[in-house]
Write a protein that holds these residues in place. Structure first.
Motif, PDB file in Angstrom:
ATOM      1  N   TYR A  13      21.306  16.679  -2.457  1.00 36.84           N
ATOM      2  CA  TYR A  13      20.728  17.024  -3.753  1.00 36.84           C
ATOM      3  C   TYR A  13      19.224  16.812  -3.692  1.00 36.84           C
ATOM      4  CZ  TYR A  13      19.859  12.152  -5.106  1.00 36.84           C
ATOM      5  OH  TYR A  13      19.376  10.872  -5.161  1.00 36.84           O
ATOM      6  N   THR A  14      18.516  17.440  -4.616  1.00 37.63           N
ATOM      7  CA  THR A  14      17.077  17.243  -4.770  1.00 37.63           C
ATOM      8  C   THR A  14      16.803  16.898  -6.222  1.00 37.63           C
ATOM      9  OG1 THR A  14      16.598  18.870  -3.045  1.00 37.63           O
ATOM     10  CG2 THR A  14      14.805  18.345  -4.546  1.00 37.63           C
ATOM     11  N   ASP A  15      15.953  15.925  -6.448  1.00 40.07           N
ATOM     12  CA  ASP A  15      15.594  15.553  -7.812  1.00 40.07           C
ATOM     13  C   ASP A  15      14.117  15.150  -7.795  1.00 40.07           C
ATOM     14  OD1 ASP A  15      15.773  15.002 -10.480  1.00 40.07           O
ATOM     15  OD2 ASP A  15      17.111  13.276 -10.302  1.00 40.07           O
ATOM     16  N   THR A  16      13.547  15.007  -8.952  1.00 37.65           N
ATOM     17  CA  THR A  16      12.169  14.500  -9.058  1.00 37.65           C
ATOM     18  C   THR A  16      12.164  13.383 -10.086  1.00 37.65           C
ATOM     19  OG1 THR A  16      11.307  16.692  -8.549  1.00 37.65           O
ATOM     20  CG2 THR A  16       9.771  15.136  -9.548  1.00 37.65           C
ATOM     21  N   ILE A  17      11.568  12.255  -9.726  1.00 37.77           N
ATOM     22  CA  ILE A  17      11.570  11.112 -10.640  1.00 37.77           C
ATOM     23  C   ILE A  17      10.135  10.605 -10.842  1.00 37.77           C
ATOM     24  CG2 ILE A  17      13.920  10.398 -10.028  1.00 37.77           C
ATOM     25  CD1 ILE A  17      12.717   8.183  -8.274  1.00 37.77           C
ATOM     26  N   ALA A  18       9.906   9.970 -11.959  1.00 35.46           N
ATOM     27  CA  ALA A  18       8.601   9.350 -12.208  1.00 35.46           C
ATOM     28  C   ALA A  18       8.502   8.106 -11.331  1.00 35.46           C
ATOM     29  CB  ALA A  18       8.488   8.969 -13.680  1.00 35.46           C
ATOM     30  N   HIS A  42       4.768   4.420  -4.395  1.00 38.59           N
ATOM     31  CA  HIS A  42       4.461   5.776  -4.877  1.00 38.59           C
ATOM     32  C   HIS A  42       4.574   6.847  -3.780  1.00 38.59           C
ATOM     33  CE1 HIS A  42       3.063   3.748  -8.446  1.00 38.59           C
ATOM     34  NE2 HIS A  42       2.133   3.112  -7.768  1.00 38.59           N
ATOM     35  N   PRO A  43       5.695   6.929  -3.090  1.00 36.40           N
ATOM     36  CA  PRO A  43       5.798   7.964  -2.048  1.00 36.40           C
ATOM     37  C   PRO A  43       5.835   9.361  -2.670  1.00 36.40           C
ATOM     38  CG  PRO A  43       7.935   6.971  -2.459  1.00 36.40           C
ATOM     39  CD  PRO A  43       6.937   6.176  -3.264  1.00 36.40           C
ATOM     40  N   SER A  44       5.397  10.353  -1.909  1.00 40.86           N
ATOM     41  CA  SER A  44       5.547  11.741  -2.374  1.00 40.86           C
ATOM     42  C   SER A  44       7.004  12.160  -2.320  1.00 40.86           C
ATOM     43  CB  SER A  44       4.732  12.680  -1.492  1.00 40.86           C
ATOM     44  OG  SER A  44       3.375  12.474  -1.710  1.00 40.86           O
ATOM     45  N   VAL A  45       7.703  11.660  -1.301  1.00 38.06           N
ATOM     46  CA  VAL A  45       9.101  12.056  -1.139  1.00 38.06           C
ATOM     47  C   VAL A  45       9.919  10.878  -0.597  1.00 38.06           C
ATOM     48  CG1 VAL A  45       8.675  13.021   1.174  1.00 38.06           C
ATOM     49  CG2 VAL A  45      10.647  13.825  -0.123  1.00 38.06           C
ATOM     50  N   ARG A  91       9.544  13.173  -5.218  1.00 40.32           N
ATOM     51  CA  ARG A  91      10.701  14.041  -4.957  1.00 40.32           C
ATOM     52  C   ARG A  91      11.747  13.227  -4.210  1.00 40.32           C
ATOM     53  NH1 ARG A  91      11.347  18.056  -0.769  1.00 40.32           N
ATOM     54  NH2 ARG A  91       9.236  17.563  -0.097  1.00 40.32           N
ATOM     55  N   VAL A  92      12.993  13.353  -4.607  1.00 38.17           N
ATOM     56  CA  VAL A  92      14.081  12.619  -3.956  1.00 38.17           C
ATOM     57  C   VAL A  92      14.995  13.627  -3.274  1.00 38.17           C
ATOM     58  CG1 VAL A  92      16.033  11.052  -4.306  1.00 38.17           C
ATOM     59  CG2 VAL A  92      13.982  10.823  -5.729  1.00 38.17           C
ATOM     60  N   SER A 131       0.843  -1.204   0.000  1.00 41.81           N
ATOM     61  CA  SER A 131       0.000   0.000   0.000  1.00 41.81           C
ATOM     62  C   SER A 131       0.879   1.256   0.000  1.00 41.81           C
ATOM     63  CB  SER A 131      -0.930  -0.017   1.213  1.00 41.81           C
ATOM     64  OG  SER A 131      -0.193  -0.143   2.395  1.00 41.81           O
ATOM     65  N   PRO A 132       0.360   2.352  -0.560  1.00 39.04           N
ATOM     66  CA  PRO A 132       1.165   3.572  -0.718  1.00 39.04           C
ATOM     67  C   PRO A 132       1.605   4.191   0.607  1.00 39.04           C
ATOM     68  CG  PRO A 132      -0.950   3.745  -1.875  1.00 39.04           C
ATOM     69  CD  PRO A 132      -1.001   2.509  -1.049  1.00 39.04           C
ATOM     70  N   VAL A 133       2.695   4.944   0.541  1.00 36.16           N
ATOM     71  CA  VAL A 133       3.154   5.720   1.710  1.00 36.16           C
ATOM     72  C   VAL A 133       3.371   7.162   1.270  1.00 36.16           C
ATOM     73  CG1 VAL A 133       4.272   3.760   2.849  1.00 36.16           C
ATOM     74  CG2 VAL A 133       5.608   5.209   1.302  1.00 36.16           C
ATOM     75  N   ASP A 134       3.414   8.054   2.234  1.00 33.12           N
ATOM     76  CA  ASP A 134       3.726   9.462   1.941  1.00 33.12           C
ATOM     77  C   ASP A 134       5.234   9.679   1.871  1.00 33.12           C
ATOM     78  OD1 ASP A 134       0.955  10.453   2.139  1.00 33.12           O
ATOM     79  OD2 ASP A 134       1.160   9.877   4.258  1.00 33.12           O
ATOM     80  N   VAL A 135       5.942   9.099   2.835  1.00 31.29           N
ATOM     81  CA  VAL A 135       7.385   9.350   2.971  1.00 31.29           C
ATOM     82  C   VAL A 135       8.117   8.013   3.005  1.00 31.29           C
ATOM     83  CG1 VAL A 135       9.194  10.386   4.390  1.00 31.29           C
ATOM     84  CG2 VAL A 135       6.915  11.433   4.312  1.00 31.29           C
ATOM     85  N   LEU A 136       9.069   7.854   2.089  1.00 34.04           N
ATOM     86  CA  LEU A 136       9.908   6.644   2.062  1.00 34.04           C
ATOM     87  C   LEU A 136      11.308   7.021   2.533  1.00 34.04           C
ATOM     88  CD1 LEU A 136      10.412   3.675   1.187  1.00 34.04           C
ATOM     89  CD2 LEU A 136      10.955   4.571  -1.101  1.00 34.04           C
TER      90      LEU A 136
END
Ligand SMILES: [Fe+2]
Ligand SMILES: [Fe+2]
Length: 289
Positions: free
Chosen positions: A232-237, A219-222, A245-246, A178-183
């Protein structure tokens, strides 16, 4: 005090760990979460002292320090010692104010769903094993000359449990996808692209692929991770038209080799409950590549 201070690798650096605890107090964080390479070396006296010091400092500060395992943590011993000593949220209680999140652990803080997946690949395994062998040889020599000192060699520098296996990950995701908000992970997802990547090596890819698989399943948000020792900050599919957001965090000052290092790069104040980032509402065309 609903915030959580997410911190990068500590590598058993007591001074930096204490700085992180003080920062948590200053930033009104009741919790610290260290994303691996914490310095879980309780097979050595120095490692047990480190746990004692951090546990007591956290207690005095009124915070709880949590961590997941990095490649340089002896997680097998954490399970051996603390599997039967869990708090209400399922964390392993190493000290009253120092707790371990095992691989695949999930919990909810302030309505925000978290998951932790530790482990990574050491690229200097050969060097670590050679050093262990040399230490064992010296201990054997001392023994021959009458020393009764207990050797602290095997597993002090390299731990066979350092990375997840594919089977381990498959079982964890089958138990709960199941999905999480923060990984929270130690290793990076394969797709993220830091500006400085000391782990862009073929032997590192299998575990990075595992983290990528976790991202595309939960599918975490971040995602917050350590291991690369650079901020660093990145955004991935993350599949199904979603984006993640990573946030890569830097490490303690002694272990950093990044020329533009600042200790502030090694932590991140995460307000709870976690608010969805604006990027989720953005048009796909405006998303970073
Ligand atoms: Fe690491
Ligand atoms: Fe590290």
């Amino acid at each position: 005090m609903g915030n959580v201070l997410i911190a990068g690798d500590l590598h058993g650096n007591t001074a930096h760990a204490l700085t992180v605890v003080r920062t948590a107090v200053r930033e009104e964080c009741a919790r610290v979460f260290v994303v691996g390479d914490f310095g879980a070396w309780e097979h050595m006296a120095s490692g047990r002292r480190y746990f004692d010091v951090i546990g007591k400092a956290a207690k005095r500060a009124g915070v709880i320090v949590y961590f997941l395992d990095g490649n340089h943590d002896k997680s097998s011993l954490l399970h051996e010692l603390y599997d039967d000593c869990r708090d209400d949220e399922g964390f392993l209680v190493c000290r009253k104010h120092l707790r371990y999140a095992p691989r695949g652990h999930r919990w909810i803080w302030e309505g925000t769903a978290f998951a932790a997946f530790g482990g990574a690949r050491s690229t200097d395994k050969g060097w670590r094993l050679a050093r262990e062998a040399r230490k064992a040889e010296l201990v054997a020599q001392r023994r021959r000359y009458g020393s009764s000192k207990t050797p602290e060699t095997a597993g002090t520098l390299w731990f066979p449990e350092e990375e997840m296996t594919d089977d381990e990950l498959t079982a964890l995701l089958a138990a709960d996808d199941s999905p999480v908000d923060v990984l929270l992970t130690h290793d990076k997802p394969r797709a993220s692209q830091p500006k400085w990547n000391r782990k862009d090596k073929p032997e590192c890819y299998p575990n990075q692929d595992r983290v990528q698989r976790i991202v595309e399943t939960l599918h975490p948000s971040v995602v917050f991770h350590g291991h690369l020792h650079v901020r660093y900050t990145d955004t991935i599919a993350s599949g199904d038209g979603q984006w993640t957001r990573v946030e890569g965090l830097a490490c303690d000052p002694e272990a950093s080799q990044y020329p533009e290092y600042a200790k502030e790069h090694s932590w991140y104040v995460l307000p709870l409950p976690y608010a969805q980032p604006e990027i989720e509402a953005a048009e796909p065309d405006s998303l970073p590549a």
